[in-house]
Design a protein around this motif. Structure first.
Motif, mmCIF file in Angstrom:
data_model
loop_
_atom_site.group_PDB
_atom_site.id
_atom_site.type_symbol
_atom_site.label_atom_id
_atom_site.label_comp_id
_atom_site.label_asym_id
_atom_site.label_seq_id
_atom_site.Cartn_x
_atom_site.Cartn_y
_atom_site.Cartn_z
ATOM 1 N N PHE A 94 -1.404 17.599 0.505
ATOM 2 C CA PHE A 94 -1.634 16.202 0.848
ATOM 3 C C PHE A 94 -1.286 15.379 -0.380
ATOM 4 N N GLU A 95 -0.347 14.462 -0.231
ATOM 5 C CA GLU A 95 0.102 13.657 -1.364
ATOM 6 C C GLU A 95 0.115 12.175 -1.010
ATOM 7 N N VAL A 96 -0.088 11.361 -2.028
ATOM 8 C CA VAL A 96 0.065 9.922 -1.908
ATOM 9 C C VAL A 96 1.250 9.535 -2.780
ATOM 10 N N TRP A 97 2.142 8.743 -2.206
ATOM 11 C CA TRP A 97 3.377 8.326 -2.879
ATOM 12 C C TRP A 97 3.491 6.810 -2.893
ATOM 13 N N GLU A 98 4.152 6.299 -3.907
ATOM 14 C CA GLU A 98 4.431 4.861 -3.969
ATOM 15 C C GLU A 98 5.337 4.442 -2.812
ATOM 16 N N LYS A 116 7.995 6.242 0.635
ATOM 17 C CA LYS A 116 8.588 7.382 1.331
ATOM 18 C C LYS A 116 9.906 7.777 0.685
ATOM 19 N N ASP A 117 10.645 6.804 0.172
ATOM 20 C CA ASP A 117 11.920 7.101 -0.489
ATOM 21 C C ASP A 117 11.727 7.978 -1.719
ATOM 22 N N ALA A 118 10.678 7.716 -2.503
ATOM 23 C CA ALA A 118 10.416 8.523 -3.697
ATOM 24 C C ALA A 118 10.135 9.971 -3.305
ATOM 25 N N GLN A 119 9.353 10.170 -2.250
ATOM 26 C CA GLN A 119 9.066 11.531 -1.794
ATOM 27 C C GLN A 119 10.330 12.190 -1.251
ATOM 28 N N ALA A 120 11.148 11.451 -0.527
ATOM 29 C CA ALA A 120 12.389 12.008 0.027
ATOM 30 C C ALA A 120 13.333 12.461 -1.082
ATOM 31 N N GLN A 121 13.402 11.713 -2.167
ATOM 32 C CA GLN A 121 14.245 12.117 -3.292
ATOM 33 C C GLN A 121 13.738 13.423 -3.901
ATOM 34 N N PHE A 122 12.422 13.535 -4.054
ATOM 35 C CA PHE A 122 11.834 14.751 -4.601
ATOM 36 C C PHE A 122 12.074 15.932 -3.666
ATOM 37 N N MET A 174 0.844 -1.179 0.000
ATOM 38 C CA MET A 174 0.000 0.000 0.000
ATOM 39 C C MET A 174 0.888 1.240 0.000
ATOM 40 N N ALA A 175 0.422 2.263 -0.679
ATOM 41 C CA ALA A 175 1.122 3.531 -0.762
ATOM 42 C C ALA A 175 1.103 4.247 0.591
ATOM 43 N N ASP A 176 1.921 5.274 0.703
ATOM 44 C CA ASP A 176 1.975 6.108 1.900
ATOM 45 C C ASP A 176 1.511 7.508 1.540
ATOM 46 N N ALA A 177 0.917 8.203 2.512
ATOM 47 C CA ALA A 177 0.466 9.577 2.304
ATOM 48 C C ALA A 177 1.241 10.506 3.220
ATOM 49 N N ILE A 178 1.399 11.748 2.759
ATOM 50 C CA ILE A 178 2.103 12.747 3.542
ATOM 51 C C ILE A 178 1.292 14.031 3.590
ATOM 52 N N ILE A 179 1.304 14.673 4.745
ATOM 53 C CA ILE A 179 0.707 15.988 4.932
ATOM 54 C C ILE A 179 1.852 16.962 5.152
ATOM 55 N N LEU A 180 1.874 18.029 4.357
ATOM 56 C CA LEU A 180 2.863 19.090 4.501
ATOM 57 C C LEU A 180 2.103 20.387 4.757
ATOM 58 N N GLU A 181 2.379 21.042 5.874
ATOM 59 C CA GLU A 181 1.736 22.318 6.187
ATOM 60 C C GLU A 181 2.783 23.412 6.174
ATOM 61 N N PHE A 182 2.416 24.540 5.560
ATOM 62 C CA PHE A 182 3.309 25.691 5.450
ATOM 63 C C PHE A 182 2.607 26.898 6.055
ATOM 64 N N ASP A 183 3.123 27.435 7.139
ATOM 65 C CA ASP A 183 2.562 28.639 7.745
ATOM 66 C C ASP A 183 3.048 29.857 6.970
ATOM 67 N N GLY A 184 2.144 30.818 6.774
ATOM 68 C CA GLY A 184 2.493 32.053 6.093
ATOM 69 C C GLY A 184 2.642 31.932 4.587
ATOM 70 N N VAL A 185 2.243 30.805 4.017
ATOM 71 C CA VAL A 185 2.318 30.592 2.572
ATOM 72 C C VAL A 185 0.898 30.565 2.027
ATOM 73 N N MET A 226 4.997 9.709 -7.419
ATOM 74 C CA MET A 226 3.840 10.409 -6.859
ATOM 75 C C MET A 226 2.575 9.812 -7.451
ATOM 76 N N VAL A 227 1.634 9.447 -6.571
ATOM 77 C CA VAL A 227 0.371 8.864 -6.995
ATOM 78 C C VAL A 227 -0.703 9.944 -7.128
ATOM 79 N N SER A 228 -0.756 10.863 -6.161
ATOM 80 C CA SER A 228 -1.721 11.958 -6.230
ATOM 81 C C SER A 228 -1.219 13.152 -5.426
ATOM 82 N N HIS A 229 -1.764 14.319 -5.776
ATOM 83 C CA HIS A 229 -1.360 15.583 -5.150
ATOM 84 C C HIS A 229 -2.598 16.439 -4.972
ATOM 85 N N THR A 230 -2.795 16.949 -3.766
ATOM 86 C CA THR A 230 -3.909 17.836 -3.448
ATOM 87 C C THR A 230 -3.366 18.968 -2.594
ATOM 88 N N ALA A 231 -3.840 20.187 -2.830
ATOM 89 C CA ALA A 231 -3.346 21.317 -2.056
ATOM 90 C C ALA A 231 -4.451 22.334 -1.851
#
Length: 99
Positions: free
Chosen positions: A54-58, A60-66, A1-12, A39-44
């Motif tokens: 909010f992104e879904v990745w194949e 964590k390593d793929a996201q870390a490289q990006f 199963m893929a992994d999802a990540i939440i990235l929050e940016f204050d002041g952006v 990257m499987v999906s991207h939402t912002a």
């Protein structure tokens, strides 16, 4: 199963988000561009006082490289801060019913 990540940016806001996408060669509205491998999906969208991605990745390593390459450079070049929140979710399901 893929992994999802939440990235929050204050002041952006939308302008900062769009500036980073332009540097990356991405058109989030149409989906065109040089999207990163793995990257499987991207939402912002906006949150009070900032921006959330909010992104879904194949993997964590793929996201870390990006993040360590293209995205990190684009954030720096656009003058945006690093995310104030980074949280990985262990997905139980991921579907695109409309797709």
């Amino acid at each position: 199963m893929a992994d999802a990540i939440i990235l929050e940016f204050d002041g952006v806001g939308r302008d900062g988000y769009e500036a980073v996408n332009e540097l990356l060669g991405l058109d989030a509205a149409s989906g065109a561009g040089d999207w990163p491998e793995g990257m499987v999906s991207h939402t912002a969208g906006a949150k009070p006082g900032g921006w959330v991605v909010f992104e879904v990745w194949e993997s964590k390593d793929a996201q870390a490289q990006f993040m360590g390459g293209r995205l990190g450079s684009a954030l720096h070049e656009a003058g945006l801060p690093a995310p104030t929140r980074v949280e990985w979710l262990d997905l139980a399901a991921h579907h695109n019913p409309a797709g």
